[in-house]
Design a protein around this motif. Structure first.
Motif, short mmCIF file in Angstrom:
data_model
loop_
_atom_site.label_atom_id
_atom_site.label_comp_id
_atom_site.label_asym_id
_atom_site.label_seq_id
_atom_site.Cartn_x
_atom_site.Cartn_y
_atom_site.Cartn_z
N LEU A 17 0.83 -1.21 0.00
CA LEU A 17 0.00 0.00 0.00
C LEU A 17 0.87 1.26 0.00
O LEU A 17 0.56 2.23 -0.70
N GLN B 200 -7.74 3.33 -3.17
CA GLN B 200 -8.78 2.62 -2.42
C GLN B 200 -8.78 1.14 -2.77
O GLN B 200 -8.94 0.29 -1.90
N TRP C 170 -5.99 -0.38 -0.93
CA TRP C 170 -6.33 -0.45 0.50
C TRP C 170 -7.25 -1.64 0.77
O TRP C 170 -7.09 -2.35 1.76
N LEU D 94 -4.00 5.04 6.57
CA LEU D 94 -4.13 3.99 5.56
C LEU D 94 -3.58 2.65 6.06
O LEU D 94 -4.07 1.59 5.68
N LYS E 125 -5.22 -4.73 0.86
CA LYS E 125 -4.52 -4.82 2.14
C LYS E 125 -5.45 -5.30 3.25
O LYS E 125 -5.10 -6.16 4.05
#
Length: 148
Positions: A40, A98, A101, A69, A104
């Motif tokens: 990320l 996004q 994210w 984040l 992740k």
């Protein structure tokens, strides 16, 4: 010993395979989360460089939210989640940050699964998110996950 959880090091894996050939090898939860956070961070840095032609600065919403984040999504307060949503909407208009994210966050669910069936389902959801993100960093992370 049936299963060994190690960090993703080829040298460690080779040594384990030589000494305990029947032992299943898995990446430990800490290093799995670290792989996701590193991915990320790389995406955020690359997108900032492409957008602004420079490194992130404190005036950039994405840079200001860099630590947010990396936090676990399920530990975010309502205020922090709103900040993240606003940042995704304003600075991450392409949706790439996004999407990374979300990859992740899905990766974080893998070690929390209670059975092999749940782990396979979580990995399948991860694959869908990786394909949707279609970023070099998410693809590289997926290859690493599959290799381990």
């Amino acid at each position: 010993m049936q299963v060994a959880a190690i960090d993703p090091s080829a040298a460690f894996r080779k040594a384990l395979r030589m000494r305990l050939p029947r032992t299943a090898v898995s990446v430990d939860a800490f290093h799995l989360v670290k792989l996701g956070n590193d991915m990320l961070t790389e995406v955020r840095q690359r997108l900032t460089q492409q957008t602004h032609g420079r490194r992130g600065r404190s005036i950039d919403p994405v840079w200001a939210s860099r630590r947010l984040l990396l936090r676990a999504g399920n530990t975010l307060s309502a205020r922090a989640r709103d900040r993240l949503t606003t940042m995704f909407a304003t600075d991450g208009a392409t949706g790439k940050l996004q999407a990374a994210w979300l990859v992740k966050e899905q990766l974080r669910t893998l070690p929390a699964t209670g059975s092999l069936t749940d782990a396979v389902a979580a990995k399948d959801r991860l694959q869908v998110l990786v394909e949707k993100a279609a970023e070099p960093e998410t693809n590289r992370l997926w290859c690493t996950i599959c290799r381990w």
